[in-house]
Design an enzyme around this catalytic site. Structure first.
Site, PDB file in Angstrom:
ATOM      1  N   LYS A  92      53.042   1.893  13.287  1.00 45.96           N
ATOM      2  CA  LYS A  92      51.722   2.615  13.804  1.00 45.96           C
ATOM      3  C   LYS A  92      51.963   4.429  13.684  1.00 45.96           C
ATOM      4  CE  LYS A  92      53.418   1.058  18.568  1.00 45.96           C
ATOM      5  NZ  LYS A  92      54.385   0.329  17.849  1.00 45.96           N
ATOM      6  N   HIS A 132      60.027  -6.319  22.187  1.00 47.89           N
ATOM      7  CA  HIS A 132      59.795  -6.138  23.653  1.00 47.89           C
ATOM      8  C   HIS A 132      59.845  -7.685  24.366  1.00 47.89           C
ATOM      9  CE1 HIS A 132      59.004  -2.075  23.054  1.00 47.89           C
ATOM     10  NE2 HIS A 132      58.092  -2.226  22.222  1.00 47.89           N
ATOM     11  N   ASN A 148      50.194   7.003  22.208  1.00 52.00           N
ATOM     12  CA  ASN A 148      51.896   6.614  22.250  1.00 52.00           C
ATOM     13  C   ASN A 148      52.710   7.503  21.304  1.00 52.00           C
ATOM     14  OD1 ASN A 148      53.877   4.494  23.097  1.00 52.00           O
ATOM     15  ND2 ASN A 148      53.913   3.922  21.278  1.00 52.00           N
TER      16      ASN A 148
END
Length: 436
Positions: free
Chosen positions: A116, A184, A139
């Site tokens: 990304k 995560h 981010n």
């Protein structure tokens, strides 16, 4: 634009994002309260006079007295104190939601387990090549609220699953989920389905959805619809034609892969997605294609940092999860032996997807850090265990001959031994130059 005057606002989490939120509210005549679970949170010394700060824990009294809670991505919504506030009907959002309420230019939004940052920066460079005023952040780079300080024709946001959890009104002009692979899991106890649900929030009210034809987990929850445009290797509306080595759109060849500055099949696909997003918001195609021929890629992302005596040292320190390392290894065929550095904190991930890619000839694994023993079990007969990355590299260096490749693509977070993946990558680069 929202009116926050008279609201009691509490910001949970400092750092760059928290400070940008404080600045945002102060500029609108609201003095927020700030709290952070860390005893000495970064940025505390930069708080303006008059802003109360509670550190070392979450102050339940402040939370329950708030009209609005703004939570940083690093703080889980499942935290008991935040759950209690939510159950009491107190609104909880993140900085991206604040941004979306103010933004007046179109938004390109990008998420995914891997790639990304490359896609986000590429779309930004494509817009710049067309002489558009563009703000790139989220981010990556600047906190999103900082982008509101200048006039923009387009915003390009990289968004993590954590950021998307607290975003409700994104309404992107174009949104992409690049891939969904396990990551995560320490934050998502319900597994990949819970992680995926957070990622898919990016499609809510999006005008165009860019989906991965080879990853069903990237499809909207209701499946393909009229908003969807697909990409893939040898499939999709936007296609990497592997036989003819070119990028194609609706079967029309546009650019040979040997003209693309980035290297590696995963990066050609990243370029393809960036092209689809750029097309969706009307960036002229010629500017987008020209950008692909000159864009060198991001630091720490499959970056050639040293080449000497025919040996290549590749820094892919940003590969902080299994899927990212899978992407780096897929289709990689060095002339000589591959020395693969794996290690760090695996965040409770399943490493088994790496196994098929480690069955090649002429490969040695060097496993370091917290999860080195788990990683070595992928193929014990070719694995060497070391405490640190430096020890591994010093062991590798005398063995190297022309055609070999040393690849740091750790499949793990860096925080067990480094401040962040950037520090890990810089250390790899320093040692590559010393040893190579």
């Amino acid at each position: 634009m929202a009116d926050y005057l008279g609201k009691k606002v509490v910001i949970v989490g400092l750092g760059l994002t928290g400070l940008s939120c404080v600045d945002f509210f102060m500029a609108r005549g609201v003095i927020p309260r700030v709290m952070d679970t860390r005893a000495a949170p970064p940025g505390k010394d930069k708080l303006p006079d008059g802003v109360e700060c509670h550190s070392g824990s979450l102050d339940t009294g402040w939370l329950m007295d708030a009209d609005l809670i703004v939570v940083s991505p690093g703080v889980a919504l499942a935290t008991a104190e935040l759950q209690a506030a939510a159950n009491a009907g107190i609104e909880i959002v993140g900085d991206i939601e604040l941004f979306c309420r103010e933004a007046t230019a179109p938004i390109v939004a990008i998420t995914g387990s891997n790639g990304k940052s490359t896609v986000t920066s590429l779309v930004g460079e494509m817009a710049k090549a067309a002489n558009w005023q563009v703000g790139v952040g989220g981010n990556i780079g600047l906190p999103a609220l900082e982008l509101l300080k200048k006039s923009c024709q387009l915003y390009v946001l990289e968004l993590s699953s954590f950021q998307l959890e607290t975003t409700y009104g994104l309404n992107a002009t174009a949104a992409a989920v690049l891939n969904v692979t396990e990551d995560h899991m320490d934050r998502y106890p319900q597994g990949v389905s819970q992680y995926r649900a957070a990622k898919l929030r990016i499609y809510r009210q999006a005008k165009r959805c860019i989906v991965n034809a080879q990853d069903p987990l990237t499809l909207p929850e209701t499946g393909m619809d009229s908003r969807c445009v697909s990409f893939g290797v040898d499939c999709g509306d936007y296609q990497l034609d592997s036989e003819n080595a070119c990028l194609k759109v609706h079967n029309q060849s546009l650019l040979a892969t040997n003209e693309i500055k980035l290297t590696g099949r995963h990066n050609y696909v990243n370029g393809l997605v960036a092209l689809a997003l750029a097309d969706a918001v009307g960036i002229p195609r010629e500017a987008s294609l020209a950008t692909l021929t000159v864009y060198p890629g991001l630091d720490h992302r499959f970056q050639l940092v040293h080449l000497n005596n025919g040996v290549r040292w590749i820094n892919d320190s940003k590969a902080t999860n299994v899927g990212s390392t899978v992407a780096a290894l897929d289709g990689l065929n060095p002339e000589g032996t591959l020395y693969l550095l794996l290690g760090g904190d695996g965040k409770s991930a399943d490493f088994s997807p790496l196994k098929p890619l480690l069955c090649r000839d002429k490969i040695w694994l060097y496993c370091f850090g917290r999860d080195r023993k788990r990683l070595a079990q992928l193929r014990p007969e070719i694995a060497t265990l070391t405490e640190t990355m430096e020890q591994a590299m010093r062991d590798i260096a005398p063995r190297l001959v022309a055609g070999d490749m040393v690849l740091l693509s750790p499949a793990c977070a860096s925080l067990d031994q480094f401040r962040n993946f950037e520090q890990r990558g810089h250390e790899f680069t320093r040692l590559a130059e010393e040893l190579g």
